[in-house]
Design a protein around this motif. Structure first.
Motif, mmCIF file in Angstrom:
data_model
loop_
_atom_site.group_PDB
_atom_site.id
_atom_site.type_symbol
_atom_site.label_atom_id
_atom_site.label_comp_id
_atom_site.label_asym_id
_atom_site.label_seq_id
_atom_site.Cartn_x
_atom_site.Cartn_y
_atom_site.Cartn_z
ATOM 1 N N VAL A 176 0.831 -1.203 0.000
ATOM 2 C CA VAL A 176 0.000 0.000 0.000
ATOM 3 C C VAL A 176 0.864 1.251 0.000
ATOM 4 O O VAL A 176 0.560 2.250 -0.685
ATOM 5 N N ALA A 177 1.969 1.224 0.743
ATOM 6 C CA ALA A 177 2.883 2.368 0.751
ATOM 7 C C ALA A 177 3.503 2.586 -0.621
ATOM 8 O O ALA A 177 3.668 3.735 -1.071
ATOM 9 N N LEU A 178 3.844 1.501 -1.311
ATOM 10 C CA LEU A 178 4.369 1.639 -2.675
ATOM 11 C C LEU A 178 3.318 2.225 -3.615
ATOM 12 O O LEU A 178 3.642 3.043 -4.490
ATOM 13 N N ALA A 179 2.070 1.805 -3.450
ATOM 14 C CA ALA A 179 1.002 2.352 -4.290
ATOM 15 C C ALA A 179 0.817 3.843 -4.024
ATOM 16 O O ALA A 179 0.599 4.635 -4.958
ATOM 17 N N ALA A 180 0.914 4.247 -2.758
ATOM 18 C CA ALA A 180 0.790 5.672 -2.434
ATOM 19 C C ALA A 180 1.965 6.462 -3.025
ATOM 20 O O ALA A 180 1.784 7.575 -3.555
#
Length: 277
Positions: free
Chosen positions: A264-268
């Protein structure tokens, strides 16, 4: 009564052809056909994962690993910002550094070979002044292939099939892939043994190498037929109905939450860098 001493002695004469000494010197012949065939088969087997995947202490479940790997590949492919691709490259190289030697060697060879081939195909773009595009595409290929190889090399095969069933992949597709990979590996090892036996028994000049190739192919065909019949009988005896069952509760792990949060952090980060352009 006559004794043996009274009987005349009979002399035995060997024929001339039997008395001649034989000094057979077979003609020298090239075994390039056998060597190249064995090299090709060995190369195919080397690209297949014949052993079981190796998990480590902080490995997520197979389902989480497939989802995270797919998201990483998708984000890397869609990224137009080279900074995000470099971040993914750093994460992938860091994960590769923790792999066992055997899996690391296989992953690095396949990934860098794919990147080199991409660079060769993008050479016209470099000549036309599109250096950034060629570098971006080559790095993307290196990252995506590395992610796929890491997922495949660190996940046991039975967990992969179970995870695919959890995503509602048709049973026919899973069974086809499962049997194909196992049969290719088994027949590949048989081909190597057959070619080795042919190489050891080849004496002199073989003027009809096509017949030897046909013999190897015939052995593999008969063995594949026997293997298919054996697999069918084993499935019938074990009550296999063509369905792969999935037990979601048994495959979940606590570390899945950490990997999901990282994804999720990579997507953000992807959304933020895409907005910056």
């Amino acid at each position: 009564m006559a004794t043996d001493k009274d009987s005349p002695q009979q002399s035995v004469t060997l024929p001339d052809w039997l008395q001649k000494s034989e000094d057979y010197q077979p003609g020298r012949d090239r075994d390039g056909f056998i060597a190249k065939s064995m090299l090709s088969v060995t190369g195919v087997l080397a690209r297949l994962r014949l052993d079981d995947g190796v998990t480590w202490r902080f490995s997520p479940s197979a389902s989480c690993k497939l989802v995270c790997g797919f998201v990483c590949i998708l984000l890397t492919s869609l990224s137009r910002n080279y900074a995000f691709v470099l971040v993914m490259l750093a994460l992938v190289l860091g994960r590769m550094a923790l792999l066992p030697t055997k899996i690391l060697r296989k992953t690095a060879s396949v990934a860098f070979t794919a990147a080199a081939l991409t660079a060769l195909l993008m050479l016209p773009a470099v000549l036309l002044g599109q250096n950034h595009s060629a570098l971006l595409v080559g790095t993307k290929v290196l990252v995506t292939v590395s992610v796929a190889m890491i997922v495949a090399g660190t996940t046991p095969f039975h967990e992969l099939t179970s995870a695919l069933r959890g995503f509602h992949i048709p049973d026919v597709v899973i069974m086809t892939v499962d049997l194909a990979l196992r049969s290719i590996a088994r027949l590949g090892r048989l081909a190597i043994r057959t070619l080795t036996a042919l190489q050891l028994r080849s004496v002199g000049v073989n003027g009809n190498k096509g017949q030897s190739a046909g013999g190897v192919g015939g052995v593999l065909f008969l063995k594949s037929n026997e293997t298919a019949q054996t697999s069918h009988d084993a499935m019938v005896c074990r009550g296999f109905t063509g369905e792969y069952h999935h037990a979601p509760g048994r495959q979940r792990r606590k570390v899945d939450l950490v990997w999901a949060a990282g994804t999720v952090a990579l997507a953000a980060l992807f959304c933020y860098l895409q907005a910056l352009g």
